[in-house]
Design an enzyme around this catalytic site. Structure first.
Site, PDB file in Angstrom:
ATOM      1  N   LYS A  14       0.838  -1.217   0.000  1.00 14.22           N
ATOM      2  CA  LYS A  14       0.000   0.000   0.000  1.00 14.22           C
ATOM      3  C   LYS A  14       0.869   1.262   0.000  1.00 14.22           C
ATOM      4  O   LYS A  14       0.696   2.146  -0.827  1.00 14.22           O
ATOM      5  CB  LYS A  14      -0.929   0.039   1.227  1.00 14.22           C
ATOM      6  CG  LYS A  14      -1.861  -1.157   1.338  1.00 14.22           C
ATOM      7  CD  LYS A  14      -2.814  -1.011   2.506  1.00 14.22           C
ATOM      8  CE  LYS A  14      -2.141  -1.065   3.874  1.00 14.22           C
ATOM      9  NZ  LYS A  14      -1.626  -2.388   4.253  1.00 14.22           N
ATOM     10  N   ARG A  89      -9.753   0.747   8.103  1.00 12.75           N
ATOM     11  CA  ARG A  89      -9.347  -0.603   8.493  1.00 12.75           C
ATOM     12  C   ARG A  89     -10.462  -1.338   9.226  1.00 12.75           C
ATOM     13  O   ARG A  89     -10.274  -2.488   9.622  1.00 12.75           O
ATOM     14  CB  ARG A  89      -8.131  -0.506   9.411  1.00 12.75           C
ATOM     15  CG  ARG A  89      -6.809  -0.839   8.724  1.00 12.75           C
ATOM     16  CD  ARG A  89      -5.721  -0.685   9.767  1.00 12.75           C
ATOM     17  NE  ARG A  89      -4.484  -1.369   9.442  1.00 12.75           N
ATOM     18  CZ  ARG A  89      -3.479  -0.828   8.770  1.00 12.75           C
ATOM     19  NH1 ARG A  89      -3.575   0.382   8.276  1.00 12.75           N
ATOM     20  NH2 ARG A  89      -2.368  -1.502   8.573  1.00 12.75           N
ATOM     21  N   ARG A 128      11.755  -5.955   5.692  1.00 14.37           N
ATOM     22  CA  ARG A 128      11.736  -4.531   6.064  1.00 14.37           C
ATOM     23  C   ARG A 128      12.193  -4.342   7.506  1.00 14.37           C
ATOM     24  O   ARG A 128      12.903  -3.400   7.823  1.00 14.37           O
ATOM     25  CB  ARG A 128      10.335  -3.945   5.862  1.00 14.37           C
ATOM     26  CG  ARG A 128      10.300  -2.448   6.165  1.00 14.37           C
ATOM     27  CD  ARG A 128       8.982  -1.811   5.807  1.00 14.37           C
ATOM     28  NE  ARG A 128       7.902  -2.322   6.628  1.00 14.37           N
ATOM     29  CZ  ARG A 128       6.623  -2.000   6.467  1.00 14.37           C
ATOM     30  NH1 ARG A 128       6.266  -1.189   5.495  1.00 14.37           N
ATOM     31  NH2 ARG A 128       5.707  -2.499   7.262  1.00 14.37           N
ATOM     32  N   ARG A 134      11.949  -1.314  11.909  1.00 13.94           N
ATOM     33  CA  ARG A 134      10.604  -0.896  12.321  1.00 13.94           C
ATOM     34  C   ARG A 134      10.064  -1.850  13.390  1.00 13.94           C
ATOM     35  O   ARG A 134      10.087  -3.074  13.219  1.00 13.94           O
ATOM     36  CB  ARG A 134       9.689  -0.864  11.083  1.00 13.94           C
ATOM     37  CG  ARG A 134       8.411  -0.106  11.353  1.00 13.94           C
ATOM     38  CD  ARG A 134       7.629   0.133  10.096  1.00 13.94           C
ATOM     39  NE  ARG A 134       6.284  -0.381  10.228  1.00 13.94           N
ATOM     40  CZ  ARG A 134       5.314  -0.181   9.366  1.00 13.94           C
ATOM     41  NH1 ARG A 134       5.536   0.521   8.275  1.00 13.94           N
ATOM     42  NH2 ARG A 134       4.117  -0.681   9.564  1.00 13.94           N
ATOM     43  N   ARG A 145      -0.831  -8.995  13.235  1.00  7.76           N
ATOM     44  CA  ARG A 145      -1.349  -7.993  12.283  1.00  7.76           C
ATOM     45  C   ARG A 145      -2.151  -8.675  11.174  1.00  7.76           C
ATOM     46  O   ARG A 145      -3.190  -8.173  10.748  1.00  7.76           O
ATOM     47  CB  ARG A 145      -0.188  -7.188  11.684  1.00  7.76           C
ATOM     48  CG  ARG A 145       0.376  -6.163  12.670  1.00  7.76           C
ATOM     49  CD  ARG A 145       1.780  -5.735  12.299  1.00  7.76           C
ATOM     50  NE  ARG A 145       1.892  -5.011  11.060  1.00  7.76           N
ATOM     51  CZ  ARG A 145       3.048  -4.786  10.439  1.00  7.76           C
ATOM     52  NH1 ARG A 145       4.192  -5.234  10.960  1.00  7.76           N
ATOM     53  NH2 ARG A 145       3.090  -4.098   9.329  1.00  7.76           N
TER      54      ARG A 145
HETATM   55  P1  B4P Z   1       3.698  -1.900   2.420  1.00  7.09           P
HETATM   56  O1  B4P Z   1       2.528  -2.810   2.279  1.00  7.09           O
HETATM   57  O2  B4P Z   1       3.774  -0.781   1.471  1.00  7.09           O
HETATM   58  O3  B4P Z   1       3.639  -1.552   3.936  1.00  7.09           O
HETATM   59  P2  B4P Z   1       2.686  -0.587   4.717  1.00  7.09           P
HETATM   60  O4  B4P Z   1       1.931   0.332   3.825  1.00  7.09           O
HETATM   61  O5  B4P Z   1       3.575   0.054   5.646  1.00  7.09           O
HETATM   62  O6  B4P Z   1       1.575  -1.499   5.393  1.00  7.09           O
HETATM   63  P3  B4P Z   1       1.267  -1.844   6.911  1.00  7.09           P
HETATM   64  O7  B4P Z   1      -0.142  -2.339   6.871  1.00  7.09           O
HETATM   65  O8  B4P Z   1       2.294  -2.750   7.411  1.00  7.09           O
HETATM   66  O9  B4P Z   1       1.459  -0.539   7.801  1.00  7.09           O
HETATM   67  P4  B4P Z   1       0.589   0.681   8.306  1.00  7.09           P
HETATM   68  O10 B4P Z   1       1.577   1.747   8.421  1.00  7.09           O
HETATM   69  O11 B4P Z   1      -0.625   0.961   7.465  1.00  7.09           O
HETATM   70  O12 B4P Z   1       5.096  -2.602   2.219  1.00  7.09           O
HETATM   71  C1  B4P Z   1       5.666  -3.574   3.022  1.00  7.09           C
HETATM   72  C2  B4P Z   1       7.027  -4.018   2.473  1.00  7.09           C
HETATM   73  O13 B4P Z   1       6.865  -4.727   1.268  1.00  7.09           O
HETATM   74  C3  B4P Z   1       7.985  -2.868   2.155  1.00  7.09           C
HETATM   75  O14 B4P Z   1       9.238  -3.161   2.697  1.00  7.09           O
HETATM   76  C4  B4P Z   1       8.045  -2.817   0.649  1.00  7.09           C
HETATM   77  O15 B4P Z   1       9.301  -2.402   0.178  1.00  7.09           O
HETATM   78  C5  B4P Z   1       7.773  -4.250   0.268  1.00  7.09           C
HETATM   79  N1  B4P Z   1       7.112  -4.370  -1.023  1.00  7.09           N
HETATM   80  C6  B4P Z   1       6.105  -3.588  -1.484  1.00  7.09           C
HETATM   81  N2  B4P Z   1       5.723  -3.991  -2.719  1.00  7.09           N
HETATM   82  C7  B4P Z   1       6.498  -5.089  -3.016  1.00  7.09           C
HETATM   83  C8  B4P Z   1       6.569  -5.961  -4.159  1.00  7.09           C
HETATM   84  N3  B4P Z   1       5.776  -5.812  -5.216  1.00  7.09           N
HETATM   85  N4  B4P Z   1       7.452  -6.978  -4.106  1.00  7.09           N
HETATM   86  C9  B4P Z   1       8.265  -7.141  -3.040  1.00  7.09           C
HETATM   87  N5  B4P Z   1       8.256  -6.350  -1.934  1.00  7.09           N
HETATM   88  C10 B4P Z   1       7.379  -5.318  -1.938  1.00  7.09           C
HETATM   89  O16 B4P Z   1       0.034   0.234   9.758  1.00  7.09           O
HETATM   90  C11 B4P Z   1       0.871  -0.010  10.868  1.00  7.09           C
HETATM   91  C12 B4P Z   1       0.047  -0.098  12.171  1.00  7.09           C
HETATM   92  O17 B4P Z   1      -0.568   1.204  12.453  1.00  7.09           O
HETATM   93  C13 B4P Z   1      -1.134  -1.063  12.202  1.00  7.09           C
HETATM   94  O18 B4P Z   1      -0.749  -2.376  12.535  1.00  7.09           O
HETATM   95  C14 B4P Z   1      -2.050  -0.411  13.287  1.00  7.09           C
HETATM   96  O19 B4P Z   1      -1.613  -0.717  14.590  1.00  7.09           O
HETATM   97  C15 B4P Z   1      -1.855   1.088  13.077  1.00  7.09           C
HETATM   98  N6  B4P Z   1      -2.872   1.661  12.174  1.00  7.09           N
HETATM   99  C16 B4P Z   1      -2.628   2.215  10.948  1.00  7.09           C
HETATM  100  N7  B4P Z   1      -3.776   2.616  10.376  1.00  7.09           N
HETATM  101  C17 B4P Z   1      -4.772   2.330  11.240  1.00  7.09           C
HETATM  102  C18 B4P Z   1      -6.191   2.471  11.199  1.00  7.09           C
HETATM  103  N8  B4P Z   1      -6.804   3.026  10.132  1.00  7.09           N
HETATM  104  N9  B4P Z   1      -6.934   2.051  12.274  1.00  7.09           N
HETATM  105  C19 B4P Z   1      -6.338   1.528  13.346  1.00  7.09           C
HETATM  106  N10 B4P Z   1      -5.002   1.335  13.449  1.00  7.09           N
HETATM  107  C20 B4P Z   1      -4.209   1.716  12.405  1.00  7.09           C
END
Ligand code: B4P
Length: 190
Positions: A14, A89, A128, A134, A145
């Site tokens: 994402k 979410r 990552r 992180r 998660r």
């Molecule tokens: P991403 O999937 O881009 O990671 P993310 O956006 O950070 O998602 P995540 O769900 O973990 O985190 P968020 O901050 O929303 O990429 C992951 C990895 O994959 C990267 O290293 C990337 O380089 C790699 N990658 C991407 N594409 C690839 C491909 N095609 N091939 C290979 N590798 C690839 O949430 C974190 C926490 O915040 C949650 O657990 C929750 O506690 C809280 N939170 C956030 N939003 C919330 C909400 N709306 N409500 C309640 N809690 C919330």
């Protein structure tokens, strides 16, 4: 306005795809994860509360994240559109987002769900974790998660499907190939 929800399990890409979408379409990026990590880095009281929850892989309360998004929408009234990354979410968050947008005579244009299987998600997030340190990218938290995603977040997909706005994209492959599939979907509704 072009208002996109970028949806998918943790590690589905994402954040990665959002960066490319913003560059191409000039949308305002609203990532609840990034906003919460900013609060943690600034050691605010909200950040301290959120850190405890995020380190366990649980969801921060709907009330907090809905309030954060409401403020950001209000502060960006002249935007060309928004990309909602990691939000909504829960179904309650999705309903609240519809209401917030309605107040500005706006609506979600499209929801794109990045489809990636668990084994690949775990692999990406562990990598990552090693590269960036992180805090929530460790095996125990990742497992939780993903469970939380299936229990609380995946119903959001049905919410948008019922509105005819959910489009699924295979999230496995090169970042550029996935981006091409994502932009194909955007161009169809733009
Ligand atoms: P991403 O999937 O881009 O990671 P993310 O956006 O950070 O998602 P995540 O769900 O973990 O985190 P968020 O901050 O929303 O990429 C992951 C990895 O994959 C990267 O290293 C990337 O380089 C790699 N990658 C991407 N594409 C690839 C491909 N095609 N091939 C290979 N590798 C690839 O949430 C974190 C926490 O915040 C949650 O657990 C929750 O506690 C809280 N939170 C956030 N939003 C919330 C909400 N709306 N409500 C309640 N809690 C919330």
């Amino acid at each position: 306005m072009l208002n996109l929800v970028l949806f998918g399990p943790p590690g589905s890409g994402k954040g990665t795809q959002s960066e490319k979408i913003i560059e191409k379409y000039g949308l305002v990026h609203l990532s609840t994860g990034d906003i919460l990590r900013g609060e943690i880095a600034n050691k605010t009281s909200l950040g301290m509360k959120a850190k405890e929850i995020m380190d366990k892989g649980e969801l921060v309360s709907d009330e907090i994240v809905i309030g954060m998004i409401g403020n950001k929408i209000e502060a960006n009234k002249d935007a060309k559109g928004f990309i909602f990354d990691g939000f909504p979410r829960t179904v309650a968050q999705a309903e609240a987002l519809d209401k917030l947008l309605e107040e500005h005579n706006e609506e979600i244009t499209l929801m794109i769900s990045l489809e990636v299987e668990k084994e690949e998600l775990v692999k990406r997030l562990l990598k990552r974790g090693e590269e960036t340190g992180r805090a929530d990218d460790n095996l125990e938290t990742i497992e939780n998660r993903i469970n939380v995603y299936h229990q609380q977040t995946s119903p959001v997909k049905e919410y948008y499907a019922a509105q005819g706005k959910a489009h699924l994209v295979d999230g496995v492959g090169s970042i550029d190939d996935i981006f091409e599939k994502v932009t194909d979907q955007i161009e169809m509704v733009k």
